[in-house]
Design a protein around this motif. Structure first.
Motif, PDB file in Angstrom:
ATOM      1  N   LEU A 161      31.143  50.262  31.904  1.00 53.13           N
ATOM      2  CA  LEU A 161      32.477  50.820  31.698  1.00 53.13           C
ATOM      3  C   LEU A 161      33.279  50.717  32.989  1.00 53.13           C
ATOM      4  O   LEU A 161      32.727  50.799  34.094  1.00 53.13           O
ATOM      5  N   ARG A 184      29.186  44.094  21.204  1.00 57.11           N
ATOM      6  CA  ARG A 184      29.661  45.315  20.551  1.00 57.11           C
ATOM      7  C   ARG A 184      31.006  45.077  19.855  1.00 57.11           C
ATOM      8  O   ARG A 184      31.249  45.598  18.764  1.00 57.11           O
ATOM      9  N   ASP A 196      22.698  53.955  27.064  1.00 54.40           N
ATOM     10  CA  ASP A 196      22.683  54.017  25.601  1.00 54.40           C
ATOM     11  C   ASP A 196      21.340  54.630  25.215  1.00 54.40           C
ATOM     12  O   ASP A 196      20.311  53.952  25.231  1.00 54.40           O
ATOM     13  N   ASP A 223      25.633  50.359  28.749  1.00 56.71           N
ATOM     14  CA  ASP A 223      26.907  49.680  28.596  1.00 56.71           C
ATOM     15  C   ASP A 223      27.664  49.808  29.913  1.00 56.71           C
ATOM     16  O   ASP A 223      27.543  50.827  30.614  1.00 56.71           O
ATOM     17  N   PRO A 268      35.229  49.756  28.023  1.00 59.54           N
ATOM     18  CA  PRO A 268      34.160  48.778  28.237  1.00 59.54           C
ATOM     19  C   PRO A 268      34.628  47.637  29.134  1.00 59.54           C
ATOM     20  O   PRO A 268      35.787  47.201  29.049  1.00 59.54           O
ATOM     21  N   SER A 280      29.209  44.199  25.963  1.00 61.49           N
ATOM     22  CA  SER A 280      30.538  44.558  25.467  1.00 61.49           C
ATOM     23  C   SER A 280      31.033  43.525  24.459  1.00 61.49           C
ATOM     24  O   SER A 280      31.631  43.870  23.433  1.00 61.49           O
TER      25      SER A 280
END
Length: 455
Positions: free
Chosen positions: A112, A129, A91, A110, A119, A126
């Motif tokens: 993934l 978010r 990020d 983040d 995510p 996560s």
């Protein structure tokens, strides 16, 4: 808000690399405990490859215990699935100078799924978010601040690992809450910490002595909630690594000493619409949004408790007359209440005094937002503000008394499943129960002292 000193654009990073001012980039994320995990990249390689392609890390990192042992029973990653990788997506809004280190930058990531690029649902960032996306859909921006406390010892971490805790030397020898004299004695560490944080994109407000021998608090400026959770993580990493280099130790345990005050992480939250607080009202009592958010946060506090108090030690902090809350109530500027309402106008905010310094900030903020937003969506009204000593109010609901009790409530919570999803709740229930089991099977110093001779 203006960009804090120490935050880096990619072009600024490139200039630093060309000038020889940066040669290392830390690429990191937090595990469930809130520890930073990741890799140290050559800065040139980061710019050429990791910037575009990200990085990989073994997915077992969200299934390990404190000792880094893979724990069986997780659906997300296990021996049967072969412990593959997940993808680390930097990020770039978090790219900053790590000023406490030499020629180093830091970026948070983040997590993934490598195949779907979705995510990783159980990753702490996560979960936060997802709640911020929910707030945005309702038209809100969430602003927050973490007030972290900790103890400073004049022993190194290595010494602390080799000695009984009682033999460690606290940095102070009397209760030093607000004492400038005693604070001056730790300025070698705290001055360095304030300067390092301020130069690393973590703007500092102040530091002060706290209500324990060697206990201190260093406060940083509020910002958007994701940015604050990131600052919280950088803050802890900076202080630990700085202490390690100086031959001292800081601990963020919630209750490192039964005879001393616990260490908290008071969480401040408010919701905004554009440039104005959605909590403010003309009569000064707080808007309907404020009331509903407060009511939701109160209503779900007990069942979301492991997100605020994630370890066995967390629950040793909740004692009467200790500055830590024992009952769930709200009040105006009252430090005996679990929820303390402060400020006026755009500064109106809710301070939750339940989380300890051992909390993972992403989980704490995710739980708080999920609870408050539920209150807004269902238009829940809070009980009347409590006046007086909350510790003495026997008719108020208690904060859960143990990690086992809190985990059982979280496991049985339909609200938690609605907020976080079934898979994430099951993942964290297993994590918290594994932590409890580790304690249940340990033989402690207390048991040795109590039973060795006299039983």
């Amino acid at each position: 808000m203006a960009q804090p000193a120490g935050m880096l654009s990619i072009e600024a990073l490139r200039r630093g690399v060309r000038a020889g001012a940066v040669d290392t980039v830390l690429v990191g994320f937090t595990d469930h405990y809130g520890r930073l995990m990741g890799k140290r990249f050559d800065a040139g390689f980061f710019l050429e490859h990791a910037l575009r392609n990200g990085a990989e890390a073994c997915d077992y990192l969200l299934t390990v215990d404190m000792e880094m042992n893979p724990v069986p029973g997780f659906a997300m990653a296990n021996w049967e699935l072969g412990y593959g990788d997940f993808h680390l997506a930097p990020d770039l809004a978090t790219l900053r100078t790590a000023a406490w280190l030499d020629r180093t930058a830091l970026v948070l990531c983040d997590l993934l799924d490598r195949k779907t690029h979705a995510p990783v649902a159980a990753a702490p960032r996560s979960l936060l978010r997802a709640q911020l996306a929910r707030a945005k859909k309702l038209g809100f921006t969430a602003m927050g601040a973490s007030e972290l406390e900790y103890y400073l010892f004049r022993n190194s971490y290595r010494e602390a690992a080799q000695r009984p805790f009682a033999q460690l030397e606290p940095a102070g020898w009397y209760l030093e809450d607000y004492h400038l004299m005693q604070g001056a004695r730790t300025e070698d560490f705290h001055g360095a910490a304030r300067r390092a944080l301020a130069a690393s994109g973590v703007p500092v407000e102040n530091s002060k002595g706290e209500w324990g021998r060697g206990q201190h608090e260093l406060n940083i400026r509020y910002t958007d909630v994701l940015g604050m959770a990131d600052r919280h993580v950088v803050y802890k990493q900076c202080l630990k690594e700085l202490a390690d280099r100086m031959g001292v130790a800081v601990t963020f345990m919630a209750k490192p000493d039964a005879q001393q005050a616990g260490s908290s992480c008071h969480v401040h939250l408010s919701l905004w619409r554009g440039a104005r607080s959605a909590f403010a009202s003309r009569d000064g009592k707080g808007s309907a949004t404020f009331r509903h958010f407060l009511a939701g946060w109160l209503a779900h506090a007990a069942e979301m408790m492991p997100c605020y108090a994630p370890t066995v030690n967390s629950y040793k902090r909740y004692q009467s007359a200790s500055w830590a809350p024992t009952r769930i109530a709200w009040s105006h500027d009252n430090r005996t209440a679990g929820f303390r309402v402060l400020g006026e106008g755009d500064a109106l905010r809710i301070e939750c005094r339940i989380p300890g310094a051992d909390c993972n900030p992403y989980l704490a903020y995710a739980a708080a937002l999920a609870s408050g937003l539920d209150g807004i969506e269902r238009k829940i009204e809070p009980p009347a503000a409590f006046e007086g000593d909350v510790y003495a109010a026997a008719d108020l609901p208690c904060v859960p008394g143990s990690l086992r009790e809190a985990t059982d409530a979280f496991a049985g919570s339909g609200f938690a499943r609605e907020a976080f999803g079934e898979a994430a709740v099951q993942h964290y229930v297993h994590f918290f129960r594994t932590e409890q089991q580790a304690f249940d099977t340990a033989v402690t110093d207390w048991e040795h002292r109590r039973y060795f001779e006299r039983i």
